[in-house]
Design an enzyme around this catalytic site. Structure first.
Site, PDB file in Angstrom:
ATOM      1  N   THR A  38      54.860  -9.457   2.955  1.00 18.60           N
ATOM      2  CA  THR A  38      56.021  -9.985   3.663  1.00 18.60           C
ATOM      3  C   THR A  38      56.775  -8.846   4.344  1.00 18.60           C
ATOM      4  OG1 THR A  38      56.158 -11.522   1.832  1.00 18.60           O
ATOM      5  CG2 THR A  38      57.970 -11.549   3.398  1.00 18.60           C
TER       6      THR A  38
ATOM      7  N   ASN B  72      56.500  -9.567  -9.902  1.00 16.33           N
ATOM      8  CA  ASN B  72      55.697 -10.304  -8.926  1.00 16.33           C
ATOM      9  C   ASN B  72      54.216  -9.968  -9.166  1.00 16.33           C
ATOM     10  OD1 ASN B  72      54.170 -10.700  -6.508  1.00 16.33           O
ATOM     11  ND2 ASN B  72      56.061 -10.935  -5.351  1.00 16.33           N
TER      12      ASN B  72
ATOM     13  N   GLU C  93      57.622 -18.284  -4.378  1.00 17.22           N
ATOM     14  CA  GLU C  93      57.884 -17.984  -2.963  1.00 17.22           C
ATOM     15  C   GLU C  93      56.991 -18.853  -2.094  1.00 17.22           C
ATOM     16  OE1 GLU C  93      57.250 -13.881  -2.110  1.00 17.22           O
ATOM     17  OE2 GLU C  93      58.679 -13.204  -3.595  1.00 17.22           O
TER      18      GLU C  93
ATOM     19  N   GLY D  29      56.806  -5.992  -7.405  1.00 15.76           N
ATOM     20  CA  GLY D  29      55.400  -6.309  -7.620  1.00 15.76           C
ATOM     21  C   GLY D  29      54.477  -5.122  -7.503  1.00 15.76           C
ATOM     22  N   HIS D  30      54.284  -4.659  -6.273  1.00 13.38           N
ATOM     23  CA  HIS D  30      53.213  -3.716  -5.982  1.00 13.38           C
ATOM     24  C   HIS D  30      53.237  -2.476  -6.873  1.00 13.38           C
ATOM     25  CE1 HIS D  30      50.876  -0.706  -3.777  1.00 13.38           C
ATOM     26  NE2 HIS D  30      50.151  -1.738  -3.400  1.00 13.38           N
TER      27      HIS D  30
ATOM     28  N   ARG E  31      37.145  -9.673  -4.671  1.00 12.64           N
ATOM     29  CA  ARG E  31      35.777  -9.865  -5.147  1.00 12.64           C
ATOM     30  C   ARG E  31      35.341 -11.337  -5.125  1.00 12.64           C
ATOM     31  NH1 ARG E  31      32.120  -7.136  -8.313  1.00 12.64           N
ATOM     32  NH2 ARG E  31      32.741  -5.526  -6.849  1.00 12.64           N
TER      33      ARG E  31
ATOM     34  N   ASP F  88      51.570 -11.173  -7.448  1.00  5.18           N
ATOM     35  CA  ASP F  88      50.694 -11.495  -6.302  1.00  5.18           C
ATOM     36  C   ASP F  88      49.508 -10.543  -6.177  1.00  5.18           C
ATOM     37  OD1 ASP F  88      52.548 -13.392  -5.666  1.00  5.18           O
ATOM     38  OD2 ASP F  88      53.308 -12.386  -3.873  1.00  5.18           O
ATOM     39  N   HIS F  89      49.765  -9.256  -6.432  1.00  5.89           N
ATOM     40  CA  HIS F  89      48.699  -8.291  -6.172  1.00  5.89           C
ATOM     41  C   HIS F  89      47.605  -8.290  -7.234  1.00  5.89           C
ATOM     42  CE1 HIS F  89      50.332  -7.102  -2.457  1.00  5.89           C
ATOM     43  NE2 HIS F  89      51.493  -6.800  -2.999  1.00  5.89           N
TER      44      HIS F  89
ATOM     45  N   ARG G   6      50.834 -18.435  -0.417  1.00  6.46           N
ATOM     46  CA  ARG G   6      50.901 -18.340   1.046  1.00  6.46           C
ATOM     47  C   ARG G   6      50.158 -19.498   1.686  1.00  6.46           C
ATOM     48  NH1 ARG G   6      52.184 -12.704   2.927  1.00  6.46           N
ATOM     49  NH2 ARG G   6      51.684 -13.616   4.935  1.00  6.46           N
TER      50      ARG G   6
ATOM     51  N   ARG H 278      45.950 -16.402   0.622  1.00  6.28           N
ATOM     52  CA  ARG H 278      45.176 -15.152   0.574  1.00  6.28           C
ATOM     53  C   ARG H 278      45.189 -14.494  -0.803  1.00  6.28           C
ATOM     54  NH1 ARG H 278      48.749 -11.126   4.189  1.00  6.28           N
ATOM     55  NH2 ARG H 278      48.292 -12.750   5.696  1.00  6.28           N
TER      56      ARG H 278
ATOM     57  N   HIS I 151      61.404  -5.909  -2.591  1.00  9.51           N
ATOM     58  CA  HIS I 151      60.378  -5.490  -1.648  1.00  9.51           C
ATOM     59  C   HIS I 151      60.357  -3.964  -1.510  1.00  9.51           C
ATOM     60  CE1 HIS I 151      57.267  -6.436   1.293  1.00  9.51           C
ATOM     61  NE2 HIS I 151      57.587  -5.264   1.771  1.00  9.51           N
TER      62      HIS I 151
ATOM     63  N   HIS J  97      53.795 -15.898  -5.037  1.00  9.88           N
ATOM     64  CA  HIS J  97      53.928 -16.356  -3.644  1.00  9.88           C
ATOM     65  C   HIS J  97      52.650 -17.103  -3.272  1.00  9.88           C
ATOM     66  CE1 HIS J  97      54.638 -14.978   0.842  1.00  9.88           C
ATOM     67  NE2 HIS J  97      54.499 -16.283   0.730  1.00  9.88           N
TER      68      HIS J  97
ATOM     69  N   GLU K 107      67.931 -13.315  -1.512  1.00  4.34           N
ATOM     70  CA  GLU K 107      67.253 -12.099  -1.957  1.00  4.34           C
ATOM     71  C   GLU K 107      67.291 -11.138  -0.778  1.00  4.34           C
ATOM     72  OE1 GLU K 107      63.579 -12.414  -4.154  1.00  4.34           O
ATOM     73  OE2 GLU K 107      62.890 -10.480  -3.380  1.00  4.34           O
TER      74      GLU K 107
HETATM   75  N1  PXP Z   1      60.481 -10.168  -2.864  1.00  8.06           N
HETATM   76  C1  PXP Z   1      59.825 -10.926  -1.952  1.00  8.06           C
HETATM   77  C2  PXP Z   1      60.548 -12.056  -1.309  1.00  8.06           C
HETATM   78  C3  PXP Z   1      58.479 -10.652  -1.621  1.00  8.06           C
HETATM   79  O1  PXP Z   1      57.839 -11.419  -0.733  1.00  8.06           O
HETATM   80  C4  PXP Z   1      57.831  -9.588  -2.283  1.00  8.06           C
HETATM   81  C5  PXP Z   1      56.405  -9.292  -1.991  1.00  8.06           C
HETATM   82  O2  PXP Z   1      56.190  -8.994  -0.699  1.00  8.06           O
HETATM   83  C6  PXP Z   1      58.557  -8.844  -3.224  1.00  8.06           C
HETATM   84  C7  PXP Z   1      59.876  -9.149  -3.491  1.00  8.06           C
HETATM   85  C8  PXP Z   1      57.919  -7.714  -3.968  1.00  8.06           C
HETATM   86  O3  PXP Z   1      57.579  -6.691  -3.112  1.00  8.06           O
HETATM   87  P1  PXP Z   1      56.727  -5.456  -3.674  1.00  8.06           P
HETATM   88  O4  PXP Z   1      55.372  -6.002  -3.998  1.00  8.06           O
HETATM   89  O5  PXP Z   1      56.729  -4.507  -2.551  1.00  8.06           O
HETATM   90  O6  PXP Z   1      57.424  -4.955  -4.891  1.00  8.06           O
END
Ligand code: PXP
Length: 248
Positions: free
Chosen positions: A110, A7, A79, A223-224, A18, A9-10, A54, A58, A201, A52, A160
């Protein structure tokens, strides 16, 4: 073999920190780029990419998804929330799969699973729209039998399981086993209903030790912690280490 979806997203979160208000200044130079990170993750072993979009945009922007798709090598798991305009947007972006997630504007990320039982008709309509378009849908839910039954009832082929409670409990030995059992029961129950069970997650390089015991999970979306580790260890090391910890 448990698959690893990365993932990104981050990566977009960092860029937005920035460049949110000035995306077109700096001669088009904005960094970091989630599409570039996604392509790199694919080269070093990601089995799929999750983004994702949103409602409040964001982090990931629609243009990120479109650009990633131009040179993608694996598959996009997109997502979105259940809002009508987000379902329509997801259909127009033609991902390989869609994961329906709850969205609450105040949350940092999330936070809980989708409550399908309270959103039965909207969920059913969304799943039907994606199914008609040939896109498998995954419902992001807590490992709860009623939510799993509801997912199967509305015709979603995948779920999931939300691993956030397990991730939080990992550092508390008195709770860790119970949370892992809850996930295991959810996984087994989902499979007995004919669902493909993914999970994600809050999975990190420590708690993956427990997560990997859920051997019948098809794919973990992480992801994170991968994006964080890539800052110190590089993306290749971060992806490869997570992949091998999931499977060794
Ligand atoms: N799965 C879903 C549905 C998510 O929304 C997210 C991000 O919040 C993740 C997995 C990945 O989570 P993380 O970034 O904590 O690994």
């Amino acid at each position: 073999m448990i698959l690893l979806g990365v993932n990104v997203d981050h990566v977009a979160t960092l860029r937005q920190a920035r460049y949110r208000d000035e995306p077109n200044t700096h001669g088009g130079f904005v960094e970091p780029d989630p599409a570039t990170l996604a392509w790199l993750a694919e080269e070093v072993g990601a089995d799929g990419i999750t983004m994702h979009v949103r409602e409040d945009r964001r982090h990931v922007q629609v243009e990120d998804v479109q650009r990633y798709k131009e040179k993608m090598k694996t598959r996009l798991n997109l997502e979105v929330s259940l809002a009508t305009e987000m379902v329509e947007l997801a259909l127009s972006l033609k991902p390989e799969s869609v994961c329906l997630v709850p969205e609450n504007r105040k949350e940092v990320t999330t936070e809980g699973g989708l409550d399908i039982i309270s959103n039965m008709e909207r969920s059913r309509d969304a799943v039907k729209a994606f199914t008609d378009a040939g896109i498998p849908t995954s419902m992001f839910i807590d490992p709860d039998e009623k939510q799993l039954e509801a997912s199967a009832e509305i015709g979603s082929p995948w779920v999931e399981l939300h691993t956030g409670s397990f991730a939080r409990a990992w550092y508390d030995e008195s709770k860790r086993v119970a949370e892992l059992d809850t996930l295991r029961n959810g996984m087994n129950f989902g499979i007995s209903l004919g669902l493909r069970v993914n999970a994600g997650h809050g999975i990190n390089y420590d708690n993956v030790e427990g997560a990997k015991q859920l051997e019948q999970v098809y794919e973990f979306n992480i992801g994170h912690s991968i994006i964080s580790r890539s800052i110190t260890h590089g993306l290749a090391e971060a992806v490869q280490t997570m992949r091998s910890r999931l499977n060794d």
